[in-house]
Every structure is written in C-alpha cells, then in structure tokens.
Write a protein that holds these residues in place. Structure first.
Motif, PDB file in Angstrom:
ATOM      1  N   GLU A  61      15.015  -4.739   1.858  1.00 13.29           N
ATOM      2  CA  GLU A  61      14.640  -5.863   1.002  1.00 13.29           C
ATOM      3  C   GLU A  61      13.986  -5.283  -0.235  1.00 13.29           C
ATOM      4  O   GLU A  61      13.539  -4.144  -0.225  1.00 13.29           O
ATOM      5  CB  GLU A  61      13.676  -6.817   1.727  1.00 13.29           C
ATOM      6  CG  GLU A  61      12.374  -6.156   2.159  1.00 13.29           C
ATOM      7  CD  GLU A  61      11.375  -7.120   2.807  1.00 13.29           C
ATOM      8  OE1 GLU A  61      11.361  -8.298   2.443  1.00 13.29           O
ATOM      9  OE2 GLU A  61      10.594  -6.663   3.663  1.00 13.29           O
ATOM     10  N   THR A  62      13.945  -6.060  -1.277  1.00 13.85           N
ATOM     11  CA  THR A  62      13.225  -5.586  -2.466  1.00 13.85           C
ATOM     12  C   THR A  62      11.737  -5.676  -2.161  1.00 13.85           C
ATOM     13  O   THR A  62      11.314  -6.382  -1.235  1.00 13.85           O
ATOM     14  CB  THR A  62      13.554  -6.458  -3.693  1.00 13.85           C
ATOM     15  OG1 THR A  62      13.286  -7.822  -3.347  1.00 13.85           O
ATOM     16  CG2 THR A  62      15.010  -6.294  -4.102  1.00 13.85           C
ATOM     17  N   PHE A  63      10.938  -4.946  -2.900  1.00 16.83           N
ATOM     18  CA  PHE A  63       9.492  -4.910  -2.658  1.00 16.83           C
ATOM     19  C   PHE A  63       8.948  -6.345  -2.639  1.00 16.83           C
ATOM     20  O   PHE A  63       9.074  -7.068  -3.630  1.00 16.83           O
ATOM     21  CB  PHE A  63       8.819  -4.084  -3.752  1.00 16.83           C
ATOM     22  CG  PHE A  63       7.343  -3.902  -3.549  1.00 16.83           C
ATOM     23  CD1 PHE A  63       6.826  -3.660  -2.273  1.00 16.83           C
ATOM     24  CD2 PHE A  63       6.464  -3.957  -4.615  1.00 16.83           C
ATOM     25  CE1 PHE A  63       5.472  -3.489  -2.071  1.00 16.83           C
ATOM     26  CE2 PHE A  63       5.101  -3.783  -4.424  1.00 16.83           C
ATOM     27  CZ  PHE A  63       4.611  -3.557  -3.147  1.00 16.83           C
ATOM     28  N   PRO A  64       8.371  -6.778  -1.502  1.00 19.18           N
ATOM     29  CA  PRO A  64       7.962  -8.173  -1.389  1.00 19.18           C
ATOM     30  C   PRO A  64       6.888  -8.558  -2.427  1.00 19.18           C
ATOM     31  O   PRO A  64       5.980  -7.772  -2.686  1.00 19.18           O
ATOM     32  CB  PRO A  64       7.390  -8.277   0.033  1.00 19.18           C
ATOM     33  CG  PRO A  64       7.541  -6.962   0.671  1.00 19.18           C
ATOM     34  CD  PRO A  64       8.098  -5.990  -0.298  1.00 19.18           C
ATOM     35  N   GLU A  65       7.055  -9.740  -2.973  1.00 19.17           N
ATOM     36  CA  GLU A  65       6.052 -10.230  -3.932  1.00 19.17           C
ATOM     37  C   GLU A  65       4.768 -10.616  -3.200  1.00 19.17           C
ATOM     38  O   GLU A  65       3.672 -10.407  -3.677  1.00 19.17           O
ATOM     39  CB  GLU A  65       6.578 -11.466  -4.681  1.00 19.17           C
ATOM     40  CG  GLU A  65       7.817 -11.202  -5.544  1.00 19.17           C
ATOM     41  CD  GLU A  65       7.543 -10.201  -6.663  1.00 19.17           C
ATOM     42  OE1 GLU A  65       6.404 -10.115  -7.147  1.00 19.17           O
ATOM     43  OE2 GLU A  65       8.500  -9.474  -7.040  1.00 19.17           O
ATOM     44  N   LYS A  66       4.948 -11.213  -2.023  1.00 18.87           N
ATOM     45  CA  LYS A  66       3.804 -11.769  -1.285  1.00 18.87           C
ATOM     46  C   LYS A  66       3.369 -10.835  -0.155  1.00 18.87           C
ATOM     47  O   LYS A  66       4.183 -10.066   0.369  1.00 18.87           O
ATOM     48  CB  LYS A  66       4.215 -13.110  -0.676  1.00 18.87           C
ATOM     49  CG  LYS A  66       4.592 -14.176  -1.700  1.00 18.87           C
ATOM     50  CD  LYS A  66       3.377 -15.057  -2.010  1.00 18.87           C
ATOM     51  CE  LYS A  66       3.710 -16.250  -2.884  1.00 18.87           C
ATOM     52  NZ  LYS A  66       4.212 -15.895  -4.226  1.00 18.87           N
ATOM     53  N   SER A  67       2.121 -10.929   0.224  1.00 24.18           N
ATOM     54  CA  SER A  67       1.643 -10.108   1.336  1.00 24.18           C
ATOM     55  C   SER A  67       2.047 -10.711   2.680  1.00 24.18           C
ATOM     56  O   SER A  67       2.385 -11.894   2.775  1.00 24.18           O
ATOM     57  CB  SER A  67       0.133  -9.929   1.260  1.00 24.18           C
ATOM     58  OG  SER A  67      -0.475 -11.028   0.663  1.00 24.18           O
ATOM     59  N   SER A  68       2.012  -9.878   3.714  1.00 21.97           N
ATOM     60  CA  SER A  68       2.267 -10.328   5.084  1.00 21.97           C
ATOM     61  C   SER A  68       1.056  -9.969   5.918  1.00 21.97           C
ATOM     62  O   SER A  68       0.377  -8.972   5.638  1.00 21.97           O
ATOM     63  CB  SER A  68       3.465  -9.605   5.687  1.00 21.97           C
ATOM     64  OG  SER A  68       4.606  -9.770   4.909  1.00 21.97           O
TER      65      SER A  68
END
Ligand SMILES: *Cc1c(COP(=O)(O)O)cnc(C)c1O
Length: 453
Positions: free
Chosen positions: A39-46
């Motif tokens: 996946e592309t670098f996630p915008e949101k944190s997990s």
C-alpha cells in the motif's frame, strides 16, 4: 482487562506451538499473501493492535521455520526458550547496550556472560571480548585489533595514521577461508586479494607444513569449522609456529568454536585456545536470536585501541565499557540475551546441545549412506554434504526437497561438486526429526529420479 501485549503473546505462542506442523519454507499461497502489505504510505495512523494483527495474519506464514526442528540451511540455530523470553522482556526494556551508563543491567550481564563464555570455551581468564552483530563483525573487530598490535610493535599508530605508508602486514589465510574473513580484510584496508593462501587437505583443513615464512608482521587467519565440511585447521601446529615468529593468529570459529564447550568433541579444536583472537556467533550454535556475534581478544590493549573512541559526553567510569570492544556505539543489549541462554543451559546443557547436534549429524549421514546416497565429507561435527548424482540431478532433488516441506537445506559446491548442505544446529532437533527427514529425502529423491526416466 487484558493488556494488548497479552494478545501479542498469544499470537507468539500460537506460532511457537505450530511451527513444526507446517512446511519449513512458506507455501506459494503464503508468499502470494505478502501482497497484503502493499500500500502507499498510509495518511492516517493505526493502533498497534491492528498493525500487529496484520503483521501476524499475513507475516507469520511467510516466515522460514528456522526456529522449528527441521531447518538445516546455512548454519542456523533455533532460539532457546530462555532467549525468546529474554527478548520479549527486552523489547519492553529497549536498552541501549553501547554504554554502561545507558544500561547498567546490560553492562553487568555482558561481563558475566563473557566470563562464562571464556570459561566454557577454555580460553585464558584474561581474554577480553565484545558483543557484535555476527561473526563478520567479530572477524572485523579482531582483525582491527591484530592490525593495531602488529603495527604498534613497529612504532606505527594505525588509528592515527591509517595504512598510508605503514609497514606491510603479511596476511595468511587457508584456501578454504570463509568469505566473511575476506570481507573484514577488505574493510580494514588489507585488500581481499593481497593475501597468501595456504593449500588445504581433502577435508579443507590448512596444511601447516605449507605455511609461508612467518614473522612479527604476519597475521594468520585460521578456521574452526569449515562451512561445508565442518573440518578444523590444525591450530596447535599453526599457533606454535606463529608464536615462535611472533605472528598473530586469528580464529574464525563462527560455529565450530562451540565444540570447545563440549566434553566429547573438544579434542577437534585442540590448540585453538592458543590463538590471539577469536570470532564466533551466538545466533548459530548457541541458539540465541539474530543478531548475535562475539569477539574475543587475548590482547586487551589492542582491541581497546582499535575500537575505543572518546567524546566529552560519552561518560566512562571504572567499569568495563561495552563500546570499547566493538565498532558500534548505540546497539541492542546483546549481553542480556546471551546471559539468559547460558544461564538456562549451564555448562552441561551447553555441552549436551552441541554434542547432540553432532551425534544427530552422524546418525543422519549414516542413514543417508544406508539409503545409497553419497556423503561427500567426513562428518566430524554437524555438517553433511550430500550428492544425488550429477549436478542437474542434485539441483533438481534439492529443489524438490525444499518444496516438499519436511525439511530445508540448501546447495553448495564442494571441491567442484554440487551437493546439498545439511547443518544440524538447533537445540530442538531430535532423532525423530532425522528419521522423518530420511524418509522425506528418500521418497523425494526417488520421485525425481523416476520423473527423469
Ligand atoms: C556464518 C559464518 C560466518 C559469518 O557469520 P555472520 O554471523 O553471518 O556474520 C563467518 N565464518 C564462518 C565459518 C561462518 O560459518
């Protein structure tokens, strides 16, 4: 409420409990599932739980079962339970092992683990040592100490002046030298090809009578445990000659050095205690996690001179400073895990673990010979080289064995002949495992032979 880490522990337990039920190498499906991570670098944190769930759900099946009991590739130990436990605790502690002030617990346990290792291996009590990533860095560190020692004797300060214009050190290695020693020589400015190679016998042991003329500017690299055959260079004869000439003897004992800690096999390593420096791996036969290498050096001032750097903010006291014996500053606290492994094994446990693997390798080789396979080496410790006929047949059979999944072993070339390299290095392997492997090898080899007709 359960802490989320308890769920991580549950996942770890499930992995450990089922490791011997699955194929040693990941299935095609498991490898295909690695696409789940793309996946592309996630915008949101997990939240951490989600990250760990994704990692375990798709990652665990794509691991190689090196901690199981039937992995024989390279020289790969498993991980002792005490080592796993120490690692789990250490991941909560996150200690920087580089300095005493950064982790008193690591500094303390490094000292204790070192003294136990020196005792177990039968080295002189005054030997110094350090904890590095692996045998490659242990070789590097020891050879840097040798470089310092030999040149200082000629009035040359190599740490200050480098090698430009320095007196020339004669570097001697065996024909069967491990590539990591060449890499260390390369990194230290010796050049991996400006060396003298001493011929070896049929098992790969250096022929001491072919040593070149030695002097007080000579560095000899010998090997405890050939990576293919398991054989040992004749350390006693080499050390006697070398020390008469005031040369430095370094031992690459990434796995073979551990036989010095056994009752039954230590005679193979006779004379190795006479050397000036030694490199070994914990992550191989000591069965601790990656990455764990250990360097030992008889000349404390030489290893310290080669490795110590000082800065005003790097406070040192009267106690042993971990970073004064290794190339690294910040690093993981390896002493803790090695201490845990040694404490759990004790002298007898360590000796038994190494000896048992050697006995199992003999048993394995006998079984293979009885089935009509040709074993290419004298099985002296834990290494077996096996052929299935010509090059093509051997490669095809190795591929088929790897795909079949009962065990994993890789190819090598020994004296010009392709073979399958089996290295019995895990604390977990039993005779039942070897029996299972013998059946799997016989059946797979037969299927490959029949498919060729
Ligand atoms: C594995 C090995 C090395 C290199 O060790 P690393 O831990 O991979 O750096 C060096 N020498 C011998 C004989 C080895 O078996």
């Amino acid at each position: 409420m359960t802490h989320w880490i308890e769920n991580v522990a549950k996942r770890a337990i499930r992995y450990m409990d089922t490791i011997d039920e699955r194929a040693v190498f990941p299935s095609d499906e498991a490898l295909a599932n690695l696409a789940q991570f793309e996946e592309t670098f996630p915008e949101k944190s997990s939240i951490p739980e989600e990250v760990i769930a994704l990692l375990d759900d798709y990652g665990a099946d794509a691991t190689v079962a090196t901690t199981g009991s039937r992995y024989f590739g390279f020289v790969t130990g498993g991980i002792l339970p005490a080592s796993t436990g120490a690692m789990m605790l250490m991941s909560a502690w996150d200690q920087n092992g580089g300095s005493h002030i950064g982790s008193p617990i690591n500094a303390k346990l490094e000292e204790i683990a070192l003294s136990w290792l020196i005792d177990a291996l039968g080295l002189d009590k005054s030997v110094a040592g350090g904890f590095v990533t692996g045998a490659t860095m242990a070789n590097f560190t020891a050879l840097a100490a040798a470089r310092h020692h030999l040149l200082a004797r000629k009035g040359w300060d190599v740490e200050a002046q480098g090698l430009y214009g320095a007196p020339e050190i004669k570097v001697v290695v065996g024909e069967e030298v491990h590539v990591s020693v060449l890499q260390a020589l390369m990194m230290l400015g010796f050049g991996k090809e400006r060396i003298i190679r001493v011929p070896a016998d049929a098992q790969g042991a250096m022929l001491a009578e072919h040593l070149p003329e030695l002097d007080d500017l000579t560095l000899i690299c010998i090997q405890a445990g050939n990576v293919n055959s398991g054989t040992f260079d004749p350390a006693e004869a080499i050390c006697e000659k070398a020390h008469a000439a005031r040369a430095w003897v370094h031992v690459d004992g990434a796995f073979g050095l551990w036989v010095m800690a056994t009752k039954a096999y230590k005679h193979l390593a006779k004379g190795y205690e006479l050397a000036d420096s030694w490199a070994t791996d914990g992550h191989k036969w000591l069965n601790v996690s990656y990455d764990n290498g250990i360097v030992f050096c008889r000349h404390t001032e030489a290893i310290q001179a080669a490795m110590t750097i000082r800065a005003p903010y790097l406070v040192t006291g009267d106690t042993r400073e971990p970073s004064h014996y290794t190339p690294e500053q910040s690093r993981r606290a390896r002493g803790i895990e090695i201490w845990a492994a040694l404490k759990s094994l004790g002298r007898e446990g360590l000796s038994d673990m190494i000896s048992r693997d050697c006995e199992l390798a003999s048993y394995f080789a006998d079984g293979l010979r009885q089935m009509g396979f040709e074993v290419l080496n004298d099985v002296v410790i834990n290494q077996i080289l096996l052929t299935f006929g010509d090059e093509n047949m051997t490669h095809m059979t190795i591929d088929a064995i790897q795909r079949e999944g009962t065990l994993w072993a890789g190819p090598s070339i020994w004296k010009g002949q392709v073979g399958m390299r089996i290295s019995v290095s895990s604390w977990k392997t039993t005779q039942v495992d070897i029996d299972r492997c013998l059946v799997a090898i016989e059946e797979t080899a037969r299927t490959v032979r029949e498919s060729m007709i």
